[in-house]
Design a protein around this motif. Structure first.
Motif, short mmCIF file in Angstrom:
data_model
loop_
_atom_site.label_atom_id
_atom_site.label_comp_id
_atom_site.label_asym_id
_atom_site.label_seq_id
_atom_site.Cartn_x
_atom_site.Cartn_y
_atom_site.Cartn_z
N LYS A 193 -8.56 10.10 -2.08
CA LYS A 193 -8.17 11.01 -2.50
C LYS A 193 -6.80 11.25 -3.50
O LYS A 193 -7.22 12.20 -4.80
N VAL A 194 -5.97 10.39 -4.06
CA VAL A 194 -5.51 10.25 -4.68
C VAL A 194 -5.46 8.30 -5.25
O VAL A 194 -4.77 8.03 -4.19
N MET A 195 -4.23 8.42 -6.22
CA MET A 195 -4.06 6.99 -6.57
C MET A 195 -2.89 6.46 -5.36
O MET A 195 -1.36 7.11 -5.39
N THR A 196 -2.91 5.80 -4.85
CA THR A 196 -2.03 5.10 -3.49
C THR A 196 -1.95 3.79 -3.59
O THR A 196 -3.06 3.16 -4.19
N MET A 197 -0.64 3.35 -3.63
CA MET A 197 0.14 1.94 -3.95
C MET A 197 0.93 1.29 -2.69
O MET A 197 2.00 2.69 -2.53
N GLU A 198 0.84 0.83 -2.35
CA GLU A 198 1.42 -0.06 -1.14
C GLU A 198 2.88 -0.48 -2.18
O GLU A 198 2.02 -1.63 -2.33
N VAL A 199 3.67 -0.85 -0.98
CA VAL A 199 5.40 -1.68 -1.85
C VAL A 199 5.49 -2.64 -0.25
O VAL A 199 5.22 -1.44 0.60
N SER A 200 6.08 -3.38 -0.92
CA SER A 200 6.36 -4.49 0.38
C SER A 200 7.75 -2.83 1.22
O SER A 200 8.20 -2.81 0.30
N ALA A 252 -2.22 14.72 -2.63
CA ALA A 252 -2.58 14.56 -3.16
C ALA A 252 -3.19 15.64 -4.16
O ALA A 252 -2.81 15.05 -5.46
N ARG A 253 -2.58 17.25 -3.84
CA ARG A 253 -2.74 18.23 -4.95
C ARG A 253 -1.50 18.22 -5.94
O ARG A 253 -1.61 18.36 -6.70
N LYS A 254 -0.49 17.62 -5.41
CA LYS A 254 1.40 18.33 -5.47
C LYS A 254 1.42 16.80 -6.82
O LYS A 254 1.90 16.33 -7.43
N TYR A 255 0.55 15.89 -6.29
CA TYR A 255 1.16 14.29 -6.64
C TYR A 255 0.81 13.44 -7.68
O TYR A 255 -1.39 13.41 -7.27
N ASP A 256 0.30 12.82 -8.75
CA ASP A 256 -0.49 11.94 -9.29
C ASP A 256 -0.27 10.51 -8.76
O ASP A 256 -1.72 9.79 -9.05
N VAL A 257 0.52 9.99 -8.27
CA VAL A 257 0.92 8.71 -7.87
C VAL A 257 1.65 8.49 -6.53
O VAL A 257 2.62 9.40 -6.31
N ILE A 258 1.51 7.69 -5.20
CA ILE A 258 1.94 7.88 -4.79
C ILE A 258 2.55 6.71 -3.62
O ILE A 258 1.42 5.88 -3.81
N PHE A 259 4.00 6.38 -3.31
CA PHE A 259 3.26 4.82 -3.18
C PHE A 259 3.68 4.96 -1.57
O PHE A 259 4.56 6.29 -1.47
#
Ligand SMILES: [Zn+2]
Length: 343
Positions: free
Chosen positions: A245-252, A204-211
């Motif tokens: 904690k951070v913007m997280t998005m799920e992908v298939s 969360a500290r290192k990235y803005d968006v996590i997939f």
């Protein structure tokens, strides 16, 4: 009300707390229906066994939290060891009391605070592949191994399980062993949680968006190998933690392992093959690293950033890192700057 006439012992309990039980049952019923709608095979709702029923909730009223104490209506004043300060002038909405399996009591206090939600923007994004061999492998090539002590932690658990099975059912010695089992189990759970918190905070500290991949959680918990099943349930908790904690998005998860992250051609490999070797473009990567880059690409695709295939592969991760943000407002620029200053 009618129920109370018939069951006078209900008067001994706070009314809001009783209401919350009904709310809980209703929620469970709805959750079950949703699972069925999604095609999962579920049985009927079960009654909680007396010993397994270990949580109750006071909603809106009937409680008071003070300096080192918690007051619950119909129960009384209880000494409280507070782990976190409740921010001033905030209104407490609800108190949930839980008894852990080893016999410790916890109170979870919920209250409202004003949060400023930053505008949607991202500079740095990453794809994370969650696996069995390593806990996480990300598209930047960073590996988080499984907590080494997992196997070590399971040893005492197995030992105590053997002890339980050797002891006479119903005997005091068996009860004692059972209690120990719960204590050890809880300790492992706490360590795992601690590990998951540390890893998710780092990301969360290192990235803005996590997939991340959408996991077939229900299937995973079903397997019987203990180490596996413990980590399996950890993955779901991990994504949840990331999500708040951070913007997280799920992908298939479809084809993320199969596809070559360099040229998009299909490179079939069995579970035992740990390295991705592409004959088309010559890309050689760790299997999970390749998957993580595919996850990142899928995620960026959601934002309309499509990376075409067939480019120089050794440059790919670098290019992904230098992606220009979709939109950066002045405020988030400032935030970005201050974040660097802190770090
Ligand atoms: Zn390739």
């Amino acid at each position: 009300m009618e129920l109370k006439e018939e069951e006078p012992w209900l008067y001994e309990h706070h009314s809001k707390m009783l209401q919350m039980v009904a709310v809980q049952v209703d929620g469970a019923q709805k959750g079950l229906l949703q699972l069925r709608k999604n095609g999962h095979n579920t049985g009927p709702l079960k009654f909680a066994k007396f010993l397994e029923y270990n949580t109750f909730t006071y909603n809106q009223s009937g409680f008071q939290v003070g300096n080192g104490f918690l007051y619950l209506s119909k129960i009384g004043k209880i000494k409280l060891k507070q782990h976190r300060q409740i921010s001033e002038n905030s209104e407490i909405k609800q108190v949930t009391v839980t008894k852990s399996k080893s016999g410790k009591w916890y109170a979870c206090i919920t209250y409202e605070i004003d949060v400023v939600i930053p505008t949607l923007s991202f500079q740095k994004s990453v794809g994370i592949d969650i696996g069995v061999k390593n806990f996480a492998y990300d598209s930047d090539g960073f590996v988080t191994p499984n907590p080494l002590n997992l196997q070590k932690m399971l040893k005492p658990l197995r030992r105590i399980q053997r002890k339980i099975s050797r002891r006479q059912p119903g005997s005091n010695n068996r009860k004692k062993a059972l209690k120990w089992y719960q204590i050890i189990h809880e300790r492992i759970k706490n360590r795992r949680k601690d590990f998951l918190h540390k890893v998710s905070t780092q990301y969360a500290r290192k990235y803005d968006v996590i997939f991340v991949e959408r996991l077939a959680k229900l299937n995973m918990v079903k397997n019987h190998r203990m180490a596996r099943s413990i980590m399996d349930s950890g993955w779901g908790i991990f994504t949840n933690m990331l999500d708040y904690k951070v913007m997280t998005m799920e992908v298939s998860a479809k084809n993320t392992t199969l596809k070559c992250s360099g040229c998009c051609s299909a490179v079939p490999k069995s579970l035992a093959v740990r390295t991705h070797r592409c004959d088309e473009c010559g890309l050689i990567l760790d299997r999970d690293h390749n998957a993580a880059i595919n996850i990142l690409k899928k995620g960026l695709d959601l934002f309309g950033i499509t990376l075409d295939c067939g480019r120089q592969n050794d440059q790919l991760p670098q290019e992904l890192r230098e992606l220009t943000p979709v939109e950066i407002s002045k405020r988030s620029r400032k935030q970005e700057a201050s974040r660097f200053a802190e770090g």
